[in-house]
Write an enzyme that holds these catalytic residues in place. Sequence first.
Site, PDB file in Angstrom:
ATOM      1  N   HIS A   1       6.181  -8.911  -0.165  1.00  0.00           N
ATOM      2  CA  HIS A   1       6.445  -7.585   0.346  1.00  0.00           C
ATOM      3  C   HIS A   1       7.748  -6.986  -0.004  1.00  0.00           C
ATOM      4  CE1 HIS A   1       6.531  -4.177   2.976  1.00  0.00           C
ATOM      5  NE2 HIS A   1       5.079  -4.209   2.952  1.00  0.00           N
TER       6      HIS A   1
ATOM      7  N   ASP B   1      -2.615  -6.740   3.155  1.00  0.00           N
ATOM      8  CA  ASP B   1      -3.676  -6.552   2.285  1.00  0.00           C
ATOM      9  C   ASP B   1      -4.567  -7.826   1.793  1.00  0.00           C
ATOM     10  OD1 ASP B   1      -3.864  -3.889   2.024  1.00  0.00           O
ATOM     11  OD2 ASP B   1      -2.181  -3.858   0.493  1.00  0.00           O
TER      12      ASP B   1
HETATM   13  N1  CMC Z   1       2.994 -13.319  -6.966  1.00  0.00           N
HETATM   14  C1  CMC Z   1       3.660 -13.847  -7.717  1.00  0.00           C
HETATM   15  N2  CMC Z   1       5.001 -13.652  -7.668  1.00  0.00           N
HETATM   16  C2  CMC Z   1       5.486 -12.761  -6.938  1.00  0.00           C
HETATM   17  C3  CMC Z   1       4.655 -12.012  -6.238  1.00  0.00           C
HETATM   18  C4  CMC Z   1       3.415 -12.404  -6.219  1.00  0.00           C
HETATM   19  N3  CMC Z   1       2.336 -11.386  -5.555  1.00  0.00           N
HETATM   20  N4  CMC Z   1       5.372 -11.134  -5.666  1.00  0.00           N
HETATM   21  C5  CMC Z   1       6.611 -11.143  -5.880  1.00  0.00           C
HETATM   22  N5  CMC Z   1       6.920 -12.189  -6.862  1.00  0.00           N
HETATM   23  C6  CMC Z   1       8.021 -12.739  -7.369  1.00  0.00           C
HETATM   24  C7  CMC Z   1       8.407 -11.889  -8.325  1.00  0.00           C
HETATM   25  O1  CMC Z   1       8.189 -12.304  -9.806  1.00  0.00           O
HETATM   26  C8  CMC Z   1      10.073 -11.988  -8.510  1.00  0.00           C
HETATM   27  O2  CMC Z   1      10.237 -13.334  -9.033  1.00  0.00           O
HETATM   28  P1  CMC Z   1      11.766 -13.566  -9.815  1.00  0.00           P
HETATM   29  O3  CMC Z   1      12.734 -13.283  -8.730  1.00  0.00           O
HETATM   30  O4  CMC Z   1      11.773 -14.897 -10.269  1.00  0.00           O
HETATM   31  O5  CMC Z   1      11.779 -12.590 -10.866  1.00  0.00           O
HETATM   32  C9  CMC Z   1      10.295 -12.231  -6.974  1.00  0.00           C
HETATM   33  O6  CMC Z   1       9.097 -12.673  -6.311  1.00  0.00           O
HETATM   34  C10 CMC Z   1      10.647 -10.672  -6.264  1.00  0.00           C
HETATM   35  O7  CMC Z   1       9.570  -9.700  -6.569  1.00  0.00           O
HETATM   36  P2  CMC Z   1       9.843  -8.183  -6.942  1.00  0.00           P
HETATM   37  O8  CMC Z   1       8.638  -7.809  -7.701  1.00  0.00           O
HETATM   38  O9  CMC Z   1      11.222  -8.085  -7.244  1.00  0.00           O
HETATM   39  O10 CMC Z   1       9.640  -7.802  -5.390  1.00  0.00           O
HETATM   40  P3  CMC Z   1       9.481  -6.186  -5.018  1.00  0.00           P
HETATM   41  O11 CMC Z   1       9.989  -6.091  -3.665  1.00  0.00           O
HETATM   42  O12 CMC Z   1       9.946  -5.344  -6.108  1.00  0.00           O
HETATM   43  O13 CMC Z   1       7.818  -6.334  -4.972  1.00  0.00           O
HETATM   44  C11 CMC Z   1       5.683  -6.238  -4.364  1.00  0.00           C
HETATM   45  C12 CMC Z   1       7.413  -6.214  -3.863  1.00  0.00           C
HETATM   46  C13 CMC Z   1       4.528  -5.965  -3.055  1.00  0.00           C
HETATM   47  C14 CMC Z   1       5.288  -5.011  -5.132  1.00  0.00           C
HETATM   48  C15 CMC Z   1       5.365  -7.618  -4.998  1.00  0.00           C
HETATM   49  O14 CMC Z   1       5.620  -8.694  -4.029  1.00  0.00           O
HETATM   50  C16 CMC Z   1       3.954  -7.584  -5.471  1.00  0.00           C
HETATM   51  O15 CMC Z   1       3.737  -7.142  -6.668  1.00  0.00           O
HETATM   52  N6  CMC Z   1       2.889  -8.187  -4.647  1.00  0.00           N
HETATM   53  C17 CMC Z   1       1.444  -8.231  -4.979  1.00  0.00           C
HETATM   54  C18 CMC Z   1       0.849  -6.875  -4.677  1.00  0.00           C
HETATM   55  C19 CMC Z   1       0.566  -6.560  -3.244  1.00  0.00           C
HETATM   56  O16 CMC Z   1       0.257  -7.350  -2.451  1.00  0.00           O
HETATM   57  N7  CMC Z   1       0.972  -5.293  -2.622  1.00  0.00           N
HETATM   58  C20 CMC Z   1       0.725  -4.861  -1.421  1.00  0.00           C
HETATM   59  C21 CMC Z   1       2.010  -4.640  -0.674  1.00  0.00           C
HETATM   60  S1  CMC Z   1       1.622  -4.534   1.097  1.00  0.00           S
HETATM   61  C22 CMC Z   1       0.704  -3.097   1.317  1.00  0.00           C
HETATM   62  C23 CMC Z   1       1.596  -1.896   1.061  1.00  0.00           C
HETATM   63  O17 CMC Z   1       2.258  -1.434   2.094  1.00  0.00           O
HETATM   64  O18 CMC Z   1       1.656  -1.321   0.003  1.00  0.00           O
END
Ligand code: CMC
Length: 429
Positions: A307, A364
Amino acid sequence: MSETAKIQLGDEIFEFPVITGTENEKAIDITTLRAKTGYITLDSGYKNTGATTSSITFLNGEEGILRYSGYPIEQLAEKSTFLEVAYLLIYGELPTKAQFDHWTHKITRHTLIHEDMKDFFGAFPSKAHPMGVLASNLISLSTFYPESLDPDREDSAVDLTIMRLIAKISTIAAWSYKNSVGHPVVYPHNKYNYCENFLNMMFSMPTEDYEPDPVVVRALDQLLILHADHEQNCSTSTVRIVGSSKANLYSAVAAGAAALWGPLHGGANQAVIEMLENIQRDGGGMQKWIVKAKDKDDPFRIMGFGHRVYKNFDPRATIIKKSCDDVLNKLGINDPILELAKQLEEVALSDDYFISRSLYPNVDFYSGIIYRAMGIPTQMFTVMFAMGRLPGWIAQWKEMIANKEPIGRPRQIYTGATERPYVPMAKRK
Ligand code: CMC
C-alpha cells in the site's frame, strides 16, 4: 514562534511556513515557492505532496490508523451503517435521528433511474465490463438532470444531486450485472434497506419474492463502510481535480470510477481472485509465485499486497479478514481460495523481500473472497468498491468546492527537444 522551513538555493535562503494538522502532521507550505525562487518541486506519483488540507479522513500509515471525522474505522464497522457513515463523511457529523430518517427516506425514494436509461444497458455488449457500464451511466445521469449541474448552486440542489447519486449507483450497479448475464432487470423496492435493495436487484427475478440473508446484508454494509473514504488516493484525487474545473459532480465521480478501475487501485480485488484462481489451477504451490513477485524482470506482483500509505498493516484488512472467516462460517461455505489466500499471506509475511519493503495484505486481499461467498461475480468486485467509495468522493468534492480551491494544474520539468526549425517531409531522413 511559528515553525518555518528554510530552502537554500546557491547563497540565498528562502523561508516557508510549516502547516500543522490536528493530528500533528507537518507540511512545508510551498505555495509561494515559484514566485520567490523560480523553482518548482518534482514528486512523481505525489508520494510527498499534500494536495489539500482536509477534515474528512485521518490516516496514519505507520500505526495503521483510519478514522472518518475522528471516529475509528473499527467502531464504525462494528456499530454504524453505510448510510450513516455516508452522512458523516459528507456533512462532517453523525446525523441526529431526524436527519438520518430524512436522509434514508430520500435515498430510498431516489433509487429508481429514468426509464430511458434502461436502454443504455441493453446497448452495451453483454461481455462489457461492469465498470465501463457503471462509469458511462454515472456520467449519463448528468444528461437527465441538467438543472442541477452547477456545483455552486444553493445547498438544497447540491444535496439532491448527492442523494440521487448514492441512491442510483446501486441500481446502475445491479443492472450492469443483470445485463451481463442477459437477465431482465429488477426494479428497486422501497420496502428494503440500502443493502437489501441492492441484493434484491442483483439476485431476484422480477417474478420472485426474495429474502436477502441478514448475514450477507450485514457483511455487505460493513464492506461498504470500510471502502467509504481513504483520503487523497488515486480516484479521490481524480474526483477533486475534475471537480476543480467546475465540471459537475456526475462527471467528477464518473472520472473517479474510471480511476478506481485500475488493478493497482480498486481493480485489485478482482485481480486478487484471478491470481488465486491461477495459483489453484497451477497446483497451489506458493514458492513459484513468491519468486515471480520478487523478480524485477517479471511484471507479476502479489495483488492485494502493499500500500502506498500503510507501511505496517491496513486496519481495513484486519477487519475484513475476521469478517471473511465469520461470513464463510455462517454461510457454511468452504472456499479453497480462502485457504490459498491464507497460505500465500503466511509465506509472503515470512519472506524478507516483503518484510523489508513493509508489504502487507491490503483491503482488497480478502474482500473478494467475501464477495464470492455472497455470490457476487468477480467482474463486479470493483463496482462494489465504487459503491462504497462514492460517499467519500462526494465528501471530498464538496469540501473542495466549499474551500474554493483553485483549478488543479500541476507543472512539469520539460525534457524534450529544444527549439528547432520545421523540416519539410521531402527533406526528412
Ligand atoms: N508484490 C510484489 N512487490 C511489490 C508489491 C507487490 N504487491 N507492491 C510493492 N512491491 C515492491 C515494489 O516492486 C518495490 O520494490 P523495490 O523497492 O525493490 O523497487 C517496493 O515494493 C515499493 O513498491 P512501489 O510500487 O514503489 O510502492 P507504491 O507505493 O508506489 O505502490 C501499490 C503501492 C499498492 C500500487 C503496490 O504495492 C501494488 O502494486 N500492490 C498490488 C496492487 C494492489 O493490491 N493494489 C490495491 C491497493 S489498496 C486498495 C486501494 O485503496 O486502492
